[in-house]
Design an enzyme around this catalytic site. Structure first.
Site, mmCIF file in Angstrom:
data_model
loop_
_atom_site.group_PDB
_atom_site.id
_atom_site.type_symbol
_atom_site.label_atom_id
_atom_site.label_comp_id
_atom_site.label_asym_id
_atom_site.label_seq_id
_atom_site.Cartn_x
_atom_site.Cartn_y
_atom_site.Cartn_z
ATOM 1 C CG ASN A 1 -2.212 -0.736 1.375
ATOM 2 O OD1 ASN A 1 -2.836 -0.055 0.373
ATOM 3 N ND2 ASN A 1 -1.923 -1.877 1.618
ATOM 4 C CG LEU B 1 -1.791 3.940 16.237
ATOM 5 C CD1 LEU B 1 -2.138 5.037 15.469
ATOM 6 C CD2 LEU B 1 0.053 4.484 16.835
ATOM 7 C CG ASN C 1 -6.946 0.962 9.726
ATOM 8 O OD1 ASN C 1 -5.116 0.683 8.991
ATOM 9 N ND2 ASN C 1 -7.895 -0.100 9.933
ATOM 10 C CG HIS D 1 -9.902 -3.727 8.644
ATOM 11 N ND1 HIS D 1 -8.874 -3.955 9.490
ATOM 12 C CD2 HIS D 1 -10.705 -5.010 8.791
ATOM 13 C CE1 HIS D 1 -8.974 -6.045 10.235
ATOM 14 N NE2 HIS D 1 -10.589 -5.855 9.436
HETATM 15 C C1 GAR Z 1 -3.441 -4.509 4.034
HETATM 16 O O1 GAR Z 1 -3.670 -5.684 3.305
HETATM 17 C C2 GAR Z 1 -4.128 -4.233 4.718
HETATM 18 O O2 GAR Z 1 -5.771 -4.018 4.562
HETATM 19 C C3 GAR Z 1 -3.519 -4.619 6.638
HETATM 20 O O3 GAR Z 1 -2.701 -5.166 5.751
HETATM 21 C C4 GAR Z 1 -2.559 -5.101 4.582
HETATM 22 C C5 GAR Z 1 -0.417 -4.898 4.338
HETATM 23 O O4 GAR Z 1 0.054 -5.121 3.425
HETATM 24 N N1 GAR Z 1 -4.178 -4.176 7.104
HETATM 25 C C6 GAR Z 1 -4.844 -4.446 8.429
HETATM 26 O O5 GAR Z 1 -5.147 -5.954 8.400
HETATM 27 C C7 GAR Z 1 -5.111 -3.650 9.256
HETATM 28 N N2 GAR Z 1 -5.849 -4.467 10.462
HETATM 29 P P1 GAR Z 1 1.230 -4.119 2.909
HETATM 30 O O6 GAR Z 1 2.195 -3.879 4.090
HETATM 31 O O7 GAR Z 1 1.522 -4.504 1.810
HETATM 32 O O8 GAR Z 1 0.131 -2.437 2.564
#
Ligand code: GAR
Length: 206
Positions: free
Chosen positions: A13, A92, A106, A108
């Site tokens: 991301n 946080l 954020n 999710h």
């Molecule tokens: C993403 O899919 C994001 O939605 C998730 O972690 C991944 C990070 O991927 N976040 C959560 O689950 C938060 N609760 P990345 O490091 O490749 O961006």
């Protein structure tokens, strides 16, 4: 606008946000990338893009508040106006959230409020047997995965899906949705009415 991106993992991301800024789609600058994990590939992506990248080890602090005080001091040093959580697997505290009220986003990997608080929302959705899941970008408030929703995108679950294949399709959506949500916030095209987020003229997206 100066952004900080907080990551704990691969940083795909983060990469999508870097790319969108490079293409001129978001008029902002990533001033800082912070990770709570030394081995997070996100730190490498940041360095490769010439962005200041910092590992802040939570174990170096005797309590969460001290850890967050350090995070805030980095943010102040870089004059950060918007904090973007991109796979930051740490909750946080209200202390931090109050400091950056309505200035923390954020992402999710579910259609919130489904699978709220899950550390593996993709697997949980698959195991639950939902037919539709998706992605949510929201403001962070004092409760986990609870703040006002900016954008959501649905992803259908197919009979053949494994956790990996579903995650792959969800992440493809994330990489479009997160830069778009950031763009809307940066351009001031978002109005809050209680929990409801009103968007002035939403551009087309995939
Ligand atoms: C993403 O899919 C994001 O939605 C998730 O972690 C991944 C990070 O991927 N976040 C959560 O689950 C938060 N609760 P990345 O490091 O490749 O961006």
């Amino acid at each position: 606008m100066n952004l900080a991106v907080f990551c704990s993992g691969k940083g795909t991301n983060l990469q999508a946000i870097i790319n969108a800024i490079r293409k001129g789609e978001i008029e902002a600058r990533i001033a800082l990338v912070i990770s709570d994990r030394k081995d997070a590939y996100a730190l490498r992506r940041a360095k490769d893009a010439g962005i200041k990248a910092v590992f802040v080890n939570p174990k170096d602090f005797s309590c969460k508040r001290d850890f967050e005080v350090r995070l805030i001091s980095y943010l102040k040093e870089e004059r950060v106006e918007l904090v973007v959580l991109a796979g930051f697997m740490r909750i946080l505290s209200p202390f931090f959230v109050r400091e950056y009220k309505h200035r923390i986003l954020n992402i999710h990997p579910s259609l919130l409020p489904a699978f709220k608080g899950s550390r593996n929302a993709v697997r949980d959705a698959l195991e639950y047997g939902v037919k539709i899941t998706g992605v949510t970008v929201h403001f962070v408030d004092e409760q986990v995965d609870n703040g006002p929703i900016i954008l959501q995108k649905a992803v259908e679950v197919s009979e053949e899906d494994s956790e990996e294949s579903l995650r792959e399709r969800i992440q493809q959506k994330e990489h479009l949705l997160y830069p778009l949500a950031i763009k809307l916030v940066v351009e001031g095209r978002i109005r809050m009415e209680g929990r409801r987020v009103r968007i002035d003229s939403l551009p087309c997206s995939g």
